[in-house]
Scaffold this motif. Structure first.
Motif, PDB file in Angstrom:
ATOM      1  N   UNK A 193      87.917  42.710  34.530  1.00 52.35           N
ATOM      2  CA  UNK A 193      87.598  43.010  33.072  1.00 52.35           C
ATOM      3  C   UNK A 193      87.892  42.989  31.775  1.00 52.35           C
ATOM      4  N   UNK A 194      86.510  43.001  31.098  1.00 53.66           N
ATOM      5  CA  UNK A 194      86.476  42.229  29.692  1.00 53.66           C
ATOM      6  C   UNK A 194      86.216  43.179  28.879  1.00 53.66           C
ATOM      7  N   UNK A 195      86.376  44.001  28.070  1.00 52.05           N
ATOM      8  CA  UNK A 195      85.660  44.881  27.518  1.00 52.05           C
ATOM      9  C   UNK A 195      86.107  45.253  26.189  1.00 52.05           C
ATOM     10  N   UNK A 236      87.450  44.914  22.830  1.00 54.93           N
ATOM     11  CA  UNK A 236      89.021  44.412  22.290  1.00 54.93           C
ATOM     12  C   UNK A 236      90.084  43.987  23.936  1.00 54.93           C
ATOM     13  N   UNK A 237      89.879  43.918  24.837  1.00 54.41           N
ATOM     14  CA  UNK A 237      90.885  44.851  26.637  1.00 54.41           C
ATOM     15  C   UNK A 237      90.515  43.989  27.583  1.00 54.41           C
ATOM     16  N   UNK A 238      90.737  43.171  27.605  1.00 58.84           N
ATOM     17  CA  UNK A 238      91.266  42.580  29.257  1.00 58.84           C
ATOM     18  C   UNK A 238      92.086  43.512  30.388  1.00 58.84           C
ATOM     19  N   UNK A 239      91.330  43.447  31.474  1.00 54.93           N
ATOM     20  CA  UNK A 239      92.242  44.758  32.276  1.00 54.93           C
ATOM     21  C   UNK A 239      91.947  43.561  33.868  1.00 54.93           C
ATOM     22  N   UNK A 240      93.458  43.213  33.373  1.00 52.97           N
ATOM     23  CA  UNK A 240      93.283  42.356  35.397  1.00 52.97           C
ATOM     24  C   UNK A 240      93.816  43.696  36.535  1.00 52.97           C
ATOM     25  N   UNK A 291      90.627  54.849  30.758  1.00 59.56           N
ATOM     26  CA  UNK A 291      89.691  53.363  30.689  1.00 59.56           C
ATOM     27  C   UNK A 291      89.192  53.169  31.491  1.00 59.56           C
ATOM     28  N   UNK A 292      90.175  52.749  32.178  1.00 66.46           N
ATOM     29  CA  UNK A 292      90.540  51.579  33.387  1.00 66.46           C
ATOM     30  C   UNK A 292      88.450  51.646  34.306  1.00 66.46           C
ATOM     31  N   UNK A 293      88.719  53.020  34.481  1.00 64.81           N
ATOM     32  CA  UNK A 293      87.075  52.589  35.073  1.00 64.81           C
ATOM     33  C   UNK A 293      85.590  52.375  34.379  1.00 64.81           C
ATOM     34  N   UNK A 294      85.801  53.115  32.929  1.00 65.75           N
ATOM     35  CA  UNK A 294      85.128  52.263  31.767  1.00 65.75           C
ATOM     36  C   UNK A 294      84.715  50.764  31.934  1.00 65.75           C
ATOM     37  N   UNK A 323      81.879  46.723  31.390  1.00 64.45           N
ATOM     38  CA  UNK A 323      82.649  45.907  30.766  1.00 64.45           C
ATOM     39  C   UNK A 323      81.785  44.529  31.720  1.00 64.45           C
ATOM     40  N   UNK A 324      82.460  43.560  31.175  1.00 65.25           N
ATOM     41  CA  UNK A 324      82.066  42.116  31.835  1.00 65.25           C
ATOM     42  C   UNK A 324      83.214  41.878  33.521  1.00 65.25           C
ATOM     43  N   UNK A 325      82.941  41.365  34.350  1.00 66.20           N
ATOM     44  CA  UNK A 325      83.588  41.280  35.443  1.00 66.20           C
ATOM     45  C   UNK A 325      83.744  39.909  35.959  1.00 66.20           C
TER      46      UNK A 325
END
Length: 465
Positions: free
Chosen positions: A23-25, A27-31, A64-67, A72-74
């Motif tokens: 997810x890109x949200x 400034x954050x990216x979460x893999x 924040x992860x769920x948000x 965000x854009x997945x």
């Protein structure tokens, strides 16, 4: 090479985890990654800089992860944007949060450090995170940096609106001036607050003006991944060929052909349904010999092959002996329909190759039924008449030589051998099935049998002389 797994390290122990999504949200990216025990963890990045990873066991619904994954854009692998982020380093180590937050203050502004801290809600006690942000606030206040204090306070307000610090400074005269300037979109103050600017633009990025400003911000900061991500989402949202054209130019300038294929494929799967994309995707599928994808795209989009595309497809098929074997009968039928409609003169050869492939696993009666929809095309008629004839004589003991000859035409030498052997037993004095058997055994590389039947044929001809 696309990343399907990542190496994570904790306490000197390494493990391979499967990549599930990103997810890109802002400034954050979460893999999201999983291990062999179906345990889930998340790798956190600020922009493209790795921060830490954490187990999903403590994940809350409002985290924040769920948000990030909801708003965000997945992306799911294989995807070049995921590969770009994961290629930043060979492995990802587990860090203590105390050590991480201390290190952040040496590399980022305190405002940015406060923002990064909010990513880890669910993994660190919320009150502890809020108190950490409070310490950043007072550090700036001691240094007399009121504007920085105000910006940190806004991050805390978004994160924990009822925190004592927020309530204590609500309506503070020192901060009122900043409230007014932000409300009035004061360019002087906004130009020095990219975090606030990005947050505001991101929330309204589908509006043309906001999208352009956000694109310019990403371009100025060199954040190609983020620019590409919002451009993908924008093109899908608007379905506007102009937005796709701009995105396509960005893709062409930044990625190799293999990655471009994945990006175009991702766009189509996201629902961008415009002819320029469909044509570009068809071209990419043909260039990469993606037979199944070509057929699926043609079927779903209703595209008609040009003469050039049809010729490319024929040449590709002819150069790939296993192409027909890798396709279902339905896919083969669809392919042949499109090729026959294009009028390509080489389609007859492809039809013969397809029928030969089907004969490896199916009876002639099945192939006759399969071929019925193709009989409307004049180019296919002579070949399909042979199939019809084979179906008529397949059980006729007096027609086994003819059946064998037809099997040979469809590149089935072993089945032809069976027919000729049967016919030879019926016609012991006829040299023709013997001649055929010598030829057929030579074709399948059985030299001993070939020589035996060749000699038998010679002896039979001599006896007849």
């Amino acid at each position: 090479m696309p990343f399907s797994t990542v190496t994570v390290k904790e306490n000197k122990q390494e493990a391979q985890w499967q990549v599930q999504s990103m997810a890109i949200f802002n400034q954050c990216k979460i893999i999201e990654v999983t291990n062999d025990q179906d345990e889930t963890s998340y790798l956190f990045f600020h922009k493209n800089q790795y921060l830490n990873y954490a187990s999903a066991k403590k994940l809350t619904k409002r985290s924040y992860v769920n948000k990030a994954f909801q708003k965000g854009i997945t992306f799911t692998p294989p995807h070049p944007l995921i590969d770009f982020v994961l290629s930043s380093q060979p492995q990802f180590s587990k860090r203590s949060f105390n050590g991480l937050f201390k290190k952040l203050q040496n590399h980022y502004s305190l405002q940015e450090t406060a923002l990064i801290a909010t990513y880890f809600e669910s993994f660190i006690n919320k009150e502890k995170l809020s108190n950490f942000i409070e310490t950043l606030f007072y550090k700036e206040r001691r240094d007399g940096k009121l504007l920085s204090c105000y910006r940190i306070l806004q991050i805390l307000k978004d994160f924990s609106p009822h925190h004592r610090l927020v309530e204590a400074f609500s309506g503070d005269l020192d901060f009122n001036q900043y409230d007014e300037r932000y409300k009035n979109n004061d360019e002087t103050i906004l130009s020095h607050d990219p975090i606030y600017t990005e947050k505001k633009l991101y929330s309204s990025k589908h509006h043309e003006q906001s999208f352009q400003k956000l694109s310019n911000l990403y371009d100025k900061q060199g954040r190609v991944n983020d620019l590409l991500a919002i451009s993908i989402q924008q093109a899908v949202h608007t379905q506007d060929p102009k937005d796709y054209e701009a995105l396509h130019s960005l893709i062409d300038s930044r990625f190799e052909e293999f990655d471009r294929l994945h990006l175009l494929d991702d766009l189509y799967k996201r629902g961008l349904a415009i002819e320029p994309l469909e044509q570009d995707l068809l071209h990419a599928y043909i260039a990469n010999e993606k037979f199944k994808d070509i057929l699926k795209l043609i079927h779903q989009s209703g595209l008609t092959l040009t003469q050039h595309q049809s010729t490319q497809l024929v040449q590709m098929f002819k150069g790939n002996e296993s192409a027909a074997e890798d396709m279902t009968p339905e896919e083969l039928q669809m392919l042949l329909k499109h090729l026959l409609e294009s009028g390509d003169p080489q389609t007859a050869e492809i039809l013969t190759q397809a029928i030969s492939s089907l004969m490896d696993e199916h009876e002639v009666s099945y192939i006759k039924k399969w071929a019925e929809p193709l009989k409307n095309y004049p180019q296919a008629v002579p070949i399909l008449k042979k199939v019809d004839l084979m179906n008529e004589i397949v059980e006729d003991p007096n027609q086994q030589m003819k059946l064998g000859e037809l099997y040979h035409e469809f590149h089935q030498p072993k089945k032809a051998i069976e027919c000729m052997s049967f016919d030879m037993e019926l016609r012991e004095e006829d040299h023709r099935p013997v001649q055929w058997l010598a030829k057929l055994y030579h074709e399948v590389g059985m030299n001993e049998e070939h020589n035996a039947y060749k000699q038998l044929y010679i002896d039979m001809v001599k006896r007849r002389a």
